[in-house]
Scaffold this active site. Structure first.
Site: not given
Lengths: 89, 456
Positions: B382-385, B423
């Site tokens: 999620n957060d990494v994209v 996050a």
């Protein structure tokens, strides 16, 4: 304090940084479990502390031997298990 | 003594050669064996050159330790590697602290230097032990992955640290006062806990790396207590390794170490503030519809995240990838530095599923590949994209290097629910025109997708 021993420590850090930055990200988990095993070197100190008639210290030494052995055996074995799985096409 | 000292030189050389061989997957296994040989030599030489030791007691200890260690190594699932490394960090720290404690309790007469190194070893070792157990608890789900914070936390931490300094000072002044030693152990243990509980689940890669480094520092400090080169060199290597990984993880999130440790990112309150403003309109597809998109794709990039590990979907991914490859499609994997719960977590999982390591690409290698990619398949990441990292200065992940999946023709995102990532922020990517959501458990979804692909 013995200055030689500090020299050894500082040079070892430089060697460590030099070789570890060359480990590719794909092997970072085996690097961590492998360094778990290497930190089991405390077993050497633990063996020395099981001095005969050393009182309570002897038993602390025994506990340290057990914990360090878990790290040594478990660390090297699981690292080997992982590295076996990395295959090419 | 000469024998054991020579053996430590040899062991250190073998450790260094072993790590050097970790620079490539082809030689890595041999490297691990070399390091193990080094350890074996050091242990045997220590046993042979110390006459005063209790051999029977040591043998009992080694047998118990070997049985437990082997059991861990054989039983652990690859998805659980972060937990195992966390708990081993703790054992390593504890072993070093115990050796230093034994030294303290045995010797009545010690130099200030020795007492100081004992204090460092006991402090770092004990905090590594308790900190690692909290990290283990969070990773295993015994303790909430949410940061645990309360008012005045920083103040309490500061008071604890100050008290510890006072206790350490008193102990150096009067090493005979055993109570000071117990206070030292107690405060170190408490500090290990209070430093780890406010750190959220997604920040665990940093914590595990940092504790890894601490276990090395504790071993090196014990080396100074015993004036033992073997411990000093090994401790320095492990300390450096953990620190380098910590640094890589922090860079992967564009955050400072201080921000990770004291920032408590991932708090629920932050999430509600950020999501209240806008609602995202998403397109939800069935696996059948998704299969048709895959059928038309020439190049597919798979982005695995922690959700893949939770669902144990690594084998299902390989089956889908193999089917696509059998139709002459190109399949690559994009691995973000902080994907998963420890450095290299995703790589090990995918290696377990027999996916060749040449197909696993890190951030720098893969980002240019998304431009001509037909389908980017995001599995439990999620957060990494999240493209907000590129432009939204108010986002907690602003500045974090991300995988540019949104540049692909189509992005297919598999998640269990619309919940936010760790996050705690909503991902604008899900509302993009070229984004498609396929909800469900990663493993079930992939198995269904494979069936639908074969039925086409």
């Amino acid at each position: 304090m013995d200055i030689n021993i500090l020299t050894v420590f500082i040079l070892a850090i430089f060697v460590g940084v030099e070789i570890i930055t060359k480990v590719p990200p794909t092997l970072h988990t085996p690097l961590m479990s492998g360094s778990n095993a290497i930190s089991g070197i405390a077993i050497v100190g633990a063996i020395i502390s099981t001095e005969i008639n050393g009182g309570v210290g002897t038993y602390l030494g025994l506990l340290a031997v057990i914990l360090a052995t878990i790290n040594v055996i478990g660390g090297f074995m699981v690292t080997d298990r992982m590295l076996k799985m990395f295959k090419r096409n | 003594m000469l024998l054991s000292n020579l053996s430590y030189v040899l062991a250190s050389v073998l450790f260094i050669l072993g790590i050097k061989k970790l620079s490539h997957p082809k030689t890595a296994r041999q490297g691990n064996a070399l390091a193990a040989l080094g350890m074996f030599i050091a242990i045997i030489a220590t046993l042979l050159s110390n006459g005063q030791i209790d051999l029977k007691l040591i043998l009992i200890g080694v047998l118990i330790g070997s049985a437990i260690g082997a059991l861990f190594a054989i039983k652990v699932e690859m998805t659980q590697m972060p937990q195992m490394v966390a708990i081993f960090n703790g054992f390593g720290g504890a072993a070093s602290a115990l050796v230093a404690s034994a030294e303290f309790l045995k010797n009545g007469d010690m130099s200030t230097f020795t007492v100081s190194t004992i204090i460092i070893s006991v402090f770092v070792g004990t905090l590594t032990l308790t900190g690692s157990f909290i990290a283990f608890g969070k990773l295993q789900g015994f303790i909430s992955g949410q940061p645990i914070v309360f008012p005045g936390q920083q103040l309490i931490n500061a008071i604890l640290a100050l008290t510890l300094l006072v206790v350490a000072f008193l102990l150096v002044q009067s090493p005979g006062e055993i109570n000071y030693f117990y206070y030292l152990v107690a405060f170190s243990a408490i500090i290990g806990i209070t430093l780890t509980i406010p750190i959220g689940g997604a920040d665990m890669p940093v914590v595990v790396s940092l504790l890894n480094s601490y276990s090395g520092v504790a071993a090196a400090a014990t080396g100074f207590v015993l004036m033992n080169n073997g411990l000093i060199i090994s401790g320095a290597l492990v300390g450096a390794s953990g620190l380098i990984l910590t640094n890589i993880m922090c860079k992967g999130m564009n955050r400072s170490l201080a921000n990770v440790i004291f920032g408590a990112v991932g708090l629920k309150t932050e999430a509600t503030e950020n999501t209240s403003g806008k609602q995202i309109a998403i397109k939800s597809y069935s696996t059948e519809e998704a299969a048709m998109i895959f059928d038309a794709a020439e190049k597919v990039i798979i982005v695995p995240g922690y959700g893949l590990a939770v669902a144990q979907a690594q084998h299902a991914v390989r089956e889908v990838a193999e089917f696509l490859e059998s139709k002459n499609r190109k399949v690559l994997y994009a691995i973000h530095p902080v994907a998963g719960r420890m450095p290299g977590h995703m790589n090990v999982l995918l290696a377990e599923a027999n996916i060749p390591y040449e197909q696993l690409k890190d951030l720098d290698e893969i980002n240019s590949e998304f431009e001509d990619c037909d389908v980017a398949l995001v599995l439990g990441a999620n957060d990494v994209v999240n493209p907000a990292a590129r432009h939204d200065t108010s986002s907690p992940i602003y500045g974090m290097p991300i995988l540019d999946v949104d540049k692909s023709r189509t992005v297919i995102i598999n998640k269990r629910t619309m919940n936010t990532g760790f996050a705690g922020i909503q991902n604008e990517l899900f509302g993009f025109d070229n984004s498609i959501m396929v909800f469900g458990d990663a493993k079930d979804m992939l198995q269904q997708l494979l069936k639908d692909l074969k039925d086409l």
